[in-house]
Design a protein around this motif. Structure first.
Motif, PDB file in Angstrom:
ATOM      1  N   SER A  86       0.815  -1.217   0.000  1.00  0.00           N
ATOM      2  CA  SER A  86       0.000   0.000   0.000  1.00  0.00           C
ATOM      3  C   SER A  86       0.847   1.265   0.000  1.00  0.00           C
ATOM      4  O   SER A  86       0.308   2.363   0.152  1.00  0.00           O
ATOM      5  CB  SER A  86      -0.925   0.013   1.234  1.00  0.00           C
ATOM      6  N   SER A  87       2.161   1.132  -0.182  1.00  0.00           N
ATOM      7  CA  SER A  87       3.012   2.313  -0.229  1.00  0.00           C
ATOM      8  C   SER A  87       2.547   3.234  -1.348  1.00  0.00           C
ATOM      9  O   SER A  87       2.001   2.790  -2.360  1.00  0.00           O
ATOM     10  CB  SER A  87       4.478   1.916  -0.433  1.00  0.00           C
ATOM     11  N   ARG A  94      -1.373   1.288  -9.026  1.00  0.00           N
ATOM     12  CA  ARG A  94      -2.406   0.262  -8.900  1.00  0.00           C
ATOM     13  C   ARG A  94      -3.798   0.848  -9.127  1.00  0.00           C
ATOM     14  O   ARG A  94      -4.633   0.260  -9.839  1.00  0.00           O
ATOM     15  CB  ARG A  94      -2.298  -0.353  -7.512  1.00  0.00           C
ATOM     16  N   LEU A  95      -4.048   1.998  -8.531  1.00  0.00           N
ATOM     17  CA  LEU A  95      -5.361   2.629  -8.682  1.00  0.00           C
ATOM     18  C   LEU A  95      -5.618   3.049 -10.122  1.00  0.00           C
ATOM     19  O   LEU A  95      -6.762   3.037 -10.589  1.00  0.00           O
ATOM     20  CB  LEU A  95      -5.484   3.829  -7.747  1.00  0.00           C
ATOM     21  N   ILE A 120      -9.619  -9.754   2.064  1.00  0.00           N
ATOM     22  CA  ILE A 120      -9.714  -8.371   2.534  1.00  0.00           C
ATOM     23  C   ILE A 120      -9.601  -7.433   1.347  1.00  0.00           C
ATOM     24  O   ILE A 120      -8.701  -7.578   0.505  1.00  0.00           O
ATOM     25  CB  ILE A 120      -8.603  -8.059   3.557  1.00  0.00           C
ATOM     26  N   TYR A 121     -10.515  -6.468   1.272  1.00  0.00           N
ATOM     27  CA  TYR A 121     -10.460  -5.468   0.205  1.00  0.00           C
ATOM     28  C   TYR A 121      -9.317  -4.497   0.466  1.00  0.00           C
ATOM     29  O   TYR A 121      -9.328  -3.750   1.440  1.00  0.00           O
ATOM     30  CB  TYR A 121     -11.788  -4.703   0.122  1.00  0.00           C
ATOM     31  N   LEU A 122      -8.333  -4.533  -0.424  1.00  0.00           N
ATOM     32  CA  LEU A 122      -7.153  -3.676  -0.285  1.00  0.00           C
ATOM     33  C   LEU A 122      -7.354  -2.337  -0.983  1.00  0.00           C
ATOM     34  O   LEU A 122      -6.925  -1.296  -0.494  1.00  0.00           O
ATOM     35  CB  LEU A 122      -5.933  -4.394  -0.871  1.00  0.00           C
ATOM     36  N   ASP A 123      -7.989  -2.368  -2.146  1.00  0.00           N
ATOM     37  CA  ASP A 123      -8.245  -1.146  -2.918  1.00  0.00           C
ATOM     38  C   ASP A 123      -9.505  -1.320  -3.732  1.00  0.00           C
ATOM     39  O   ASP A 123      -9.919  -2.441  -4.040  1.00  0.00           O
ATOM     40  CB  ASP A 123      -7.071  -0.841  -3.867  1.00  0.00           C
ATOM     41  N   SER A 250      -5.271  -7.656 -14.631  1.00  0.00           N
ATOM     42  CA  SER A 250      -4.522  -8.531 -13.738  1.00  0.00           C
ATOM     43  C   SER A 250      -3.060  -8.632 -14.163  1.00  0.00           C
ATOM     44  O   SER A 250      -2.153  -8.587 -13.329  1.00  0.00           O
ATOM     45  CB  SER A 250      -5.157  -9.927 -13.735  1.00  0.00           C
ATOM     46  N   SER A 251      -2.833  -8.755 -15.459  1.00  0.00           N
ATOM     47  CA  SER A 251      -1.459  -8.830 -15.970  1.00  0.00           C
ATOM     48  C   SER A 251      -0.689  -7.548 -15.666  1.00  0.00           C
ATOM     49  O   SER A 251       0.482  -7.588 -15.267  1.00  0.00           O
ATOM     50  CB  SER A 251      -1.481  -9.096 -17.478  1.00  0.00           C
ATOM     51  N   ASN A 252      -1.353  -6.409 -15.824  1.00  0.00           N
ATOM     52  CA  ASN A 252      -0.700  -5.125 -15.536  1.00  0.00           C
ATOM     53  C   ASN A 252      -0.378  -4.997 -14.042  1.00  0.00           C
ATOM     54  O   ASN A 252       0.669  -4.459 -13.669  1.00  0.00           O
ATOM     55  CB  ASN A 252      -1.593  -3.977 -15.973  1.00  0.00           C
ATOM     56  N   LEU A 253      -1.276  -5.501 -13.193  1.00  0.00           N
ATOM     57  CA  LEU A 253      -1.015  -5.477 -11.748  1.00  0.00           C
ATOM     58  C   LEU A 253       0.152  -6.402 -11.390  1.00  0.00           C
ATOM     59  O   LEU A 253       0.989  -6.055 -10.544  1.00  0.00           O
ATOM     60  CB  LEU A 253      -2.256  -5.899 -10.984  1.00  0.00           C
ATOM     61  N   SER A 254       0.227  -7.543 -12.031  1.00  0.00           N
ATOM     62  CA  SER A 254       1.348  -8.467 -11.789  1.00  0.00           C
ATOM     63  C   SER A 254       2.666  -7.831 -12.151  1.00  0.00           C
ATOM     64  O   SER A 254       3.687  -8.041 -11.477  1.00  0.00           O
ATOM     65  CB  SER A 254       1.144  -9.768 -12.585  1.00  0.00           C
ATOM     66  N   ASN A 255       2.668  -7.048 -13.225  1.00  0.00           N
ATOM     67  CA  ASN A 255       3.909  -6.382 -13.659  1.00  0.00           C
ATOM     68  C   ASN A 255       4.434  -5.392 -12.624  1.00  0.00           C
ATOM     69  O   ASN A 255       5.637  -5.112 -12.572  1.00  0.00           O
ATOM     70  CB  ASN A 255       3.699  -5.681 -15.002  1.00  0.00           C
TER      71      ASN A 255
END
Length: 258
Positions: A86-87, A94-95, A120-123, A250-255
């Motif tokens: 969450s930094s 991410r957002l 848990i909902y992180l974002d 999802s792929s972009n978040l993994s990157n």
């Protein structure tokens, strides 16, 4: 391979680094780990490993698994992981990804991470529609009847899945909640094959959802990307049409994890 379980090996590792190496190894394995595994991988003496495990458990960084012998992440280590991902600079990127997915689909987009008792909902990025389902950041939802939770369960080893099912009563949240172990196992197997999961009013009446996994470089699930909507606007069939967009997100978040 040289035997690392020697006094020479132990003296090479600074005292203040040993506990960190244990925590790193537990997090890296992704499953509960036995003291003997740590002795083999780190080369520390058995009394040292047991002393450090007891300290980590007492301080809440590790906790015993169901078998009473293995150790997994405790609440403080999980909180540390959440705070790390969450930094500010990671969350900004991410957002941006979540916002693009939410804008394209027109519904609320969520990023969830597994905790010991549920997801848990992180974002999240909310839909612009006035009719929406409120599940704020930090909300914990059950594994067995949510799209994100079932996606996570589908990545567990068979023994861990059986352990979860045997230790938990499958609470019915709605008339559509699956509470039969064999039926849930069959669905989870199908989820594993398909690479996505759905929630057809199983957690909340009038809500549909679809989720895909966010994987790390080792191919392990670290989070789920999901979209949920009121059924009067989007049913599960409608949400499935956006599967490709979710997988791209999802792929972009993994990157971001590289």
């Amino acid at each position: 391979m040289a035997n690392m379980d020697t006094p020479d090996r132990e003296t090479q590792i600074p005292t203040n680094l040993r506990l960190l190496l244990i925590l790193e190894e537990v997090a890296k394995r992704g499953v509960a780990i036995k003291p003997s595994d740590l002795i083999d991988s780190l080369g520390l003496a058995k009394p040292t490993i047991h002393r450090l495990l007891q300290t980590a458990e007492a301080e809440g960084f590790l906790q015993r698994d169901l078998d009473g012998r293995s150790y997994g992440p405790g609440p403080r280590l999980r909180e540390l992981a959440v705070n790390t991902v969450s930094s500010e600079h990671l969350r900004t990127a991410r957002l941006a990804i979540l916002r693009r997915v939410a804008d394209e689909i027109g519904e609320t987009c969520n990023l969830s991470i597994p905790d010991r008792e549920g997801m848990i909902y992180l974002d999240r990025v909310e839909t612009k529609w006035p009719l929406r389902i409120q599940l704020p950041i930090g909300t914990q939802v059950p594994f067995h009847c949510t799209a994100s939770g079932k996606m996570y369960l589908s990545t567990l080893r068979r023994s861990n899945l059986d352990g979860f099912l045997s230790a938990n009563k499958l609470k019915p949240y709605t008339e559509s909640t699956v509470t039969d172990f064999d039926e849930l196992r069959s669905e989870i197997k199908l989820i594993s094959q398909n690479g996505y999961s759905t929630d057809d009013e199983e957690f909340m009446p009038g809500m549909s959802a679809i989720a895909v996994p966010v994987m790390d470089k080792n191919g392990r699930l670290v989070a789920t990307l999901s979209v949920h909507a009121p059924t009067q606007r989007q049913d599960v069939g409608g949400l499935k049409k956006f599967l490709g967009l979710l997988q791209e997100g999802s792929s972009n978040l993994s990157n971001l994890l590289d």
